[in-house]
Write a protein that holds these residues in place. Structure first.
Motif, PDB file in Angstrom:
ATOM      1  N   GLY A 256       0.789  -1.211   0.017  1.00  0.00           N
ATOM      2  CA  GLY A 256      -0.179  -0.052   0.043  1.00  0.00           C
ATOM      3  C   GLY A 256       0.842   1.273  -0.008  1.00  0.00           C
ATOM      4  N   SER A 257       0.410   2.383   0.449  1.00  0.00           N
ATOM      5  CA  SER A 257       1.090   3.428   0.548  1.00  0.00           C
ATOM      6  C   SER A 257       1.947   3.587   1.819  1.00  0.00           C
ATOM      7  N   GLN A 258       1.535   3.001   3.061  1.00  0.00           N
ATOM      8  CA  GLN A 258       2.354   2.907   4.288  1.00  0.00           C
ATOM      9  C   GLN A 258       3.009   1.843   4.752  1.00  0.00           C
ATOM     10  N   GLY A 259       2.635   0.689   4.353  1.00  0.00           N
ATOM     11  CA  GLY A 259       3.186  -0.643   4.671  1.00  0.00           C
ATOM     12  C   GLY A 259       2.169  -1.074   5.649  1.00  0.00           C
ATOM     13  N   ALA A 260       2.141  -2.530   5.802  1.00  0.00           N
ATOM     14  CA  ALA A 260       1.625  -3.279   6.854  1.00  0.00           C
ATOM     15  C   ALA A 260       2.024  -2.718   8.191  1.00  0.00           C
ATOM     16  N   ASP A 261       1.112  -3.040   9.284  1.00  0.00           N
ATOM     17  CA  ASP A 261       1.582  -2.492  10.674  1.00  0.00           C
ATOM     18  C   ASP A 261       2.344  -3.698  11.480  1.00  0.00           C
ATOM     19  N   ILE A 262       2.163  -4.873  11.000  1.00  0.00           N
ATOM     20  CA  ILE A 262       2.682  -6.039  11.576  1.00  0.00           C
ATOM     21  C   ILE A 262       2.970  -7.253  10.695  1.00  0.00           C
TER      22      ILE A 262
END
Lengths: 452, 503
Positions: A256-262
């Motif tokens: 995506g634009s910010q990346g996964a959180d975990i």
């Protein structure tokens, strides 16, 4: 007495110092009525020669068939040095590195591991590992619920194309915590999880979303599209990934634009043998801003009293031995020894080696599909795949698999067991360990089983 | 101890270098679409095979371990890990077996696991044993989840509390919370036993169960265990046994006979599988009559035709479910099996006898050397507590100081500051595999530290002196968090590594 060094003289003089007449006296606080009966169900002891003979016979019984099963555990070449070094006594017989000054070997190694796995997943921080991929995912769900304070629903989107065993493990481990798992169906033609399938939840309060790349069928998901949908709604994304595939695939940190959180996954492909399912290790990485919500041990760089650098267990205030009932998890172990092997394994392969392994897996799986297609056995789905593929065996998968097993070849995992719609389909995996001759054997065994 | 290795593996990296013999031959680039592909190489080390072997061999030499030092870490049972357990668990037939291999290709493995279940059942006096939990804490989770399933199945849903003594391991309360329970703590009395009055007051219709360790974490056998069982059972609760200290009573008393409904065992303690620098463990669970239907899957059972099979969800409709992707840690289970077969019936009992002899001897000798035991009027079990309350007040010598100074003497420290209820405590567990000479040398080192504390406390306070590092500033480390290496901008080798993309 196996592994007990005491001589008669030792026993006598030790009892004398204690002031007891016999060893038996040392148990005099145990109520007499509770004393155990003789352990008749346990056989007489064996010496090392005897147990060696027995174990060699047991190990040989299972026949070492040619293996094409993956489904969460993958056969890869492991450099000889990996386990020779990992089983050095200094790693093998050390405890958790609570006394930092006497554990710099293990601590530095874990710091190096954290660096490698962070880089591989494109994230900023890693813990020292969890039990396995499935339980790491359950911990990730709990962590995401802690991270997303805005959401009140504790509702988590889970792809139907997630490894079904992972789904069951999550159910078991967090079933008592009021979290609702909502299944997102996969497309029965492509095998992918379509972004459109999320439309049904556009207005729901969703606490977290799981994306599996590749998914259980080996199919590559549109990770940017799925992550983008979650980002628009500020839903934390948990990526479940295969570490070998990450040599080629976009890491969760860049989705995506910010990346996964975990990011979590099964670490086994990085140097752990199949070994009937374990010990493996679960990896977990995250962004730095979420690190205090991450469960498990974490190693950090530190300075000693002389200003000399070294490593310690850090942020221990999250953990059960300090926080007790308020801890992030009850976990206190990491899979230290397997992580030791994985760190040596990743160092040995490097970027280039791991990329070659991933490319060989991809090429071999696609080569098998091509050979089988010529015989009329086709992939069930149309989506792009990495090193696993759902093959349509045209019915009675269980019977065909057993016939092939009897011929010494494990052709894959019966998908109909968990997916009635995929009855007759087999999930096969071809890693870099297989050669042209192995693929020919697969095709031949397949044809024989069909004819029978 | 080798203290020469100060670099990280990344600092041994040189772009273009690799362990060539380990990579498969090159294949054509994949047809993975560009938007799914990785754009830059991950940045794993670029080192030769010898670089890697030397680095990790040298790093290992910066560890204390059982194979190199006496390691009397209380509650952890750091006994010798026989080498045969490792080499036999790593026979190719075991290492290469896929967990989803059909029963036709699993009989050697399954028979071995079945026999392990049976031996553990016998030695604990329980009705059945599950090998599925991957560690002690997961065994605890399994046990408490089964207790919850039992109450829920009876519609007994008002039971919200798990009782935990204040001396319990931190995993106990954390586990109860993971199972959706509240925790009620009860005190320990001055002799080290559970305070029965407090227990009687704590139990009621809200009690789901109690989690107990026996021998307890203060190193004594809970003498009134039968009465505790009666109180909890009469209130409708169940008893959970934390098997952390099973080594002390192996073959002497069985948790099943003490009245426990479910127990976990740490195979990495009592059955000598390696601690591996923090894992993997194995937390096999023993189950009493009432909880049998709720056991986790998969479970090894006889197939009725002379062979063995795995029972799964369909065979056990009331199961609490699945704890791992496959079935726990079979590599650890194989090591425990080898160990138990080597000990045999007689050897099993001797473990408890000599672990207890060593602990009582060491306790007597330390007492003679001027140390205070926390429970001097009690028998030590396989471990005991020394308290430095008096020394801390008089000379400033704390448990933490003794721990660090012991490292200089070539001994790993005992467990410090646990259990929480004894001030300045050292929990000492020598295990049965240590010789009298080793114990005597340890006493000598302890006496030496005590003498030193009278005239040179500063040397102790600034210890260790003979290790790769002195004491760390952990507070600063937690503040300026550095949990992954980053090459500095001027680090040419590192920068090259990151851009040396292949494929």
């Amino acid at each position: 007495m196996p592994f007990i060094p005491h001589t008669e003289e030792d026993i006598r003089s030790m009892l004398e110092r204690i002031g007891a007449d016999s060893v038996e006296d040392l148990f005099d606080e145990i109520p007499a009525g509770l004393r155990a009966p003789p352990l008749e169900g346990i056989p007489e002891g064996l010496n090392e020669m005897g147990i060696t003979r027995l174990m060699q016979e047991r190990a040989a019984m299972d026949g070492m068939p040619l293996n094409f099963i993956g489904a969460g555990a993958y056969e890869h070449h492991i450099p000889a040095a990996v386990w020779q070094i990992a089983t050095r006594g200094e790693y093998y017989s050390a405890y958790t590195p609570y006394q930092a000054e006497a554990s710099q070997g293990t601590l530095q190694l874990i710091y190096e591991y954290q660096t490698m796995i962070s880089r591989l997943t494109g994230m900023e921080a890693s813990n020292a590992s969890l039990y396995d991929g499935a339980s790491a995912l359950a911990e990730a769900v709990l962590m995401a619920v802690r991270v997303n304070r805005r959401s009140k629903s504790k509702r988590v989107l889970v792809p139907g194309a997630l490894n079904p065993v992972y789904r069951r493990v999550i159910d078991t481990l967090i079933g008592n915590q009021g979290i609702e798992l909502v299944e997102v169906p996969f497309d029965e033609t492509t095998g992918q999880t379509p972004v459109e399938a999320l439309a049904a939840h556009a207005d729901d309060d969703i606490t977290a979303m799981i994306i599996s790349q590749p998914n259980f069928f080996g199919i590559l998901e549109d990770v940017d599209g799925l992550t983008g949908w979650a980002e628009e709604r500020e839903i934390p994304v948990i990526g479940v990934v295969n570490p070998v595939s990450l040599a080629l695939l976009k890491p969760p940190g860049e989705w995506g634009s910010q990346g996964a959180d975990i990011a979590v996954g099964e670490g086994q492909p990085l140097g752990a043998p199949l070994s009937s399912g374990g010990p493996y290790f679960g990896f977990m990485t995250t962004r730095k801003k979420h690190i205090r919500q991450m469960p498990g041990r974490i190693v950090g760089r530190a300075e000693d009293a002389d200003g000399k650098p070294g490593f310690v267990l850090t942020l221990q205030a999250r953990e059960q031995h300090i926080r007790r009932s308020k801890a992030t998890s009850n976990i206190c172990t990491n899979q230290g020894l397997v992580v030791t092997a994985a760190t040596i394994h990743m160092s040995m392969l490097g970027d280039e080696g791991l990329t070659r392994v991933a490319e060989a897996c991809y090429a071999n799986t696609h080569a098998l599909v091509e050979k089988l297609a010529a015989k009329g056995i086709k992939p069930r789905f149309t989506g792009e795949y990495f090193h696993e593929v759902a093959l349509d065996f045209g019915g009675n998968a269980a019977g065909q698999l057993q016939a092939m097993a009897d011929a010494g070849l494990l052709a894959g995992h019966d998908l109909g067991r968990d997916y009635p719609a995929l009855d007759g389909c087999v999930l096969a995996c071809v890693t870099e360990t297989k050669n042209e001759n192995d693929l020919e054997q697969y095709v031949a065994a397949c044809e024989q089983a069909r004819a029978a | 101890m080798n203290t020469t290795e100060t670099k990280l593996i990344f600092e041994h990296s040189h772009a273009g270098r690799s362990a060539v013999a380990q990579a498969p031959q090159e294949h054509a680039a994949t047809a993975i679409p560009a938007h799914l592909r990785r754009k830059s190489a991950p940045g794993l080390p670029a080192a030769s095979e010898l670089d890697v072997v030397r680095h990790y061999t040298r790093l290992s030499q910066k560890n204390f371990s059982i194979d190199t030092e006496f390691y009397p870490l209380g509650s952890c049972t750091m006994k010798y890990n026989p080498r045969a357990c490792n080499s036999l668990a790593m026979l190719p037939g075991f290492l290469n077996r896929h967990p989803l291999a059909p029963a036709s290709h699993s009989q050697g493995f399954l028979q071995t696991m079945y026999e392990l279940q049976e031996m553990l059942r016998e030695v604990t006096g329980m009705q059945d044993v599950s090998l599925a939990p991957m560690a002690g804490a997961q065994g605890e989770f399994t046990g408490v989840a089964m207790i919850r399933a039992y109450h829920d199945a009876r519609g007994d849903t008002e039971r919200r509390e798990i009782i935990v003594p204040d001396a319990a391991h931190g995993t106990n309360p954390a586990t109860a919370i993971m199972c959706g329970y509240e925790v009620r703590e009860i005190p320990t009395d001055e002799t080290g036993d559970v305070n029965l009055e407090a227990l009687r007051e704590a139990v009621g219709p809200q009690t789901a169960g109690i989690m107990l360790t026996n021998p307890s974490t203060v190193g004594v056998f809970e003498r009134r265990i039968e009465e505790i069982a009666k109180i909890v059972h009469e209130a409708g609760g169940l008893l959970y046994y934390d098997g952390a200290n099973l080594n002390a009573i192996l073959g002497k008393v069985r948790p099943g006979d003490m009245g426990f409904d479910v127990i976990h065992m740490n195979l990495h303690k009592t059955f000598s599988t390696p601690h591996g620098g923090g894992g993997p463990g194995s937390g096999a669970v023993g189950v009493g009559e009432r909880l049998l239907p709720y056991m986790p899957v998969p479970h090894v059972e006889k197939d009725g035709q002379g062979g063995y099979q795995l029972a799964e969800e369909a065979d056990r409709p009331e199961t609490i479910g699945r704890l791992s992707a496959f079935m726990g840690n079979p590599g650890v289970l194989l090591r425990a099996y080898v160990y138990m077969r080597m000990l045999g019936r007689e050897g099993m009992v001797r473990v408890a006898e000599f672990a207890t002899l060593n602990a009582n001897y060491l306790a007597s000798e330390l007492k003679a050397a001027g140390f205070d035991l926390a429970y001097p009027e009690r028998r030590a079990t396989h471990e005991f507590i020394v308290t430095l309350k008096k020394q801390a007040k008089e000379t400033g010598l704390t448990a933490g100081d003794v721990a660090k100074r012991l490292l200089d003497h070539g001994f790993h420290a005992p467990t410090t500051y646990f259990p929480l209820l004894v001030p300045e405590c050292l929990l000492v567990e020598p295990t049965e595999t240590e010789s009298k000479e080793t114990l005597d040398a340890f006493v000598e080192a302890m006496a030496c530290i005590l003498a030193e504390s009278a005239d040179d406390i500063d040397t102790i306070k600034s210890s260790p002196h003979n290790l790769p590092n002195r004491r760390f500033n952990e507070v600063a480390a937690a503040k300026a968090l550095d949990v992954a290496y980053q090459e500095s901008a001027g680090d040419a080798a590192g920068a090259e590594t990151r851009t040396g993309t292949h494929g």
